[in-house]
Design a protein around this motif. Structure first.
Motif, mmCIF file in Angstrom:
data_model
loop_
_atom_site.group_PDB
_atom_site.id
_atom_site.type_symbol
_atom_site.label_atom_id
_atom_site.label_comp_id
_atom_site.label_asym_id
_atom_site.label_seq_id
_atom_site.Cartn_x
_atom_site.Cartn_y
_atom_site.Cartn_z
ATOM 1 N N UNK A 176 -32.374 12.493 54.358
ATOM 2 C CA UNK A 176 -33.191 11.654 55.233
ATOM 3 C C UNK A 176 -32.904 10.171 55.012
ATOM 4 N N UNK A 177 -32.748 9.789 53.754
ATOM 5 C CA UNK A 177 -32.416 8.390 53.424
ATOM 6 C C UNK A 177 -31.034 8.041 53.976
ATOM 7 N N UNK A 178 -30.077 8.953 53.801
ATOM 8 C CA UNK A 178 -28.721 8.730 54.311
ATOM 9 C C UNK A 178 -28.722 8.593 55.834
ATOM 10 N N UNK A 179 -29.442 9.479 56.518
ATOM 11 C CA UNK A 179 -29.506 9.427 57.988
ATOM 12 C C UNK A 179 -30.134 8.113 58.443
ATOM 13 N N UNK A 180 -31.209 7.702 57.779
ATOM 14 C CA UNK A 180 -31.851 6.428 58.140
ATOM 15 C C UNK A 180 -30.867 5.279 57.970
ATOM 16 N N UNK A 181 -30.134 5.271 56.870
ATOM 17 C CA UNK A 181 -29.137 4.223 56.645
ATOM 18 C C UNK A 181 -28.057 4.259 57.721
#
Length: 193
Positions: A176-181
């Motif tokens: 989720x953090x990677x996708x947001x980035x």
């Protein structure tokens, strides 16, 4: 056409009302668990309603042409994470129990929509790396509260699988953090380059 709809004030107001009502319903859904939660953990227990609260706040500001990047970062990460998480947990419940209540199916649809709406508005967020970093700390800290201190949502038939669910949840947080980035900071860097 999609851009026009997503920015249309009438659509945004309807989406705001739906998310506000969903957020309220979510906190009510957690009422019994919150009643037995130590005060120090209260803010971290109602995961999905807090995620939709972040998005509801974003919508309110967006309607008036304002951005709030920390809330946007918390929104996109937690909406995707808990949207996907709830769908997977209800599918797991269906597999283990052999059936799922109408509320379980409703949760799958509503949480799938949560994950999707957070991503749909990604082009409108004004998120920078520092916003992602703060939201990442919140998200991973929440995993510790849930799976180290035992504050995760109660799904009675899944209790025997808490270690595996905790492991899955940690990696879902990272995704989720990677996708947001990727869809905000990285996208904005490519556009401005």
């Amino acid at each position: 056409m999609v851009n026009y709809i997503l920015r249309d004030k009438r659509f945004l107001i309807i989406l705001f009302i739906i998310n506000l009502l969903g957020t309220i319903y979510g906190y009510i859904w957690y009422e019994s668990q919150l009643a037995i939660t130590p005060d120090i953990f209260l803010i971290f227990v109602p995961d999905s309603p807090t995620a939709s609260l972040f998005f509801t706040i974003f919508l309110l500001f967006f309607i008036f042409g304002r951005n709030i990047p920390y809330i946007e970062a918390l929104g996109i990460i937690t909406l995707f994470k808990y949207g996907v998480w709830a769908v997977v947990m209800n599918l797991l419940t269906l597999i283990i129990d052999g059936s799922l209540s109408a509320a379980g199916y409703m949760l799958m649809v509503s949480h799938g929509a949560m994950a999707l709406q957070g991503l749909l508005y990604a082009p409108y967020y004004k998120i920078k790396l520092r916003h992602i970093a703060v939201a990442a700390i919140w998200t991973l800290h929440n995993d510790v509260i849930d799976y180290v201190f035992g504050m995760m949502p109660i799904y009675s038939s899944l209790t025997d699988y808490m270690n595996e669910i905790g492991y899955f949840t940690f990696w879902l947080s990272i995704l989720s953090i990677f996708i947001a980035y990727k869809y905000t900071v990285n996208r904005n860097n490519r556009i401005s380059a």
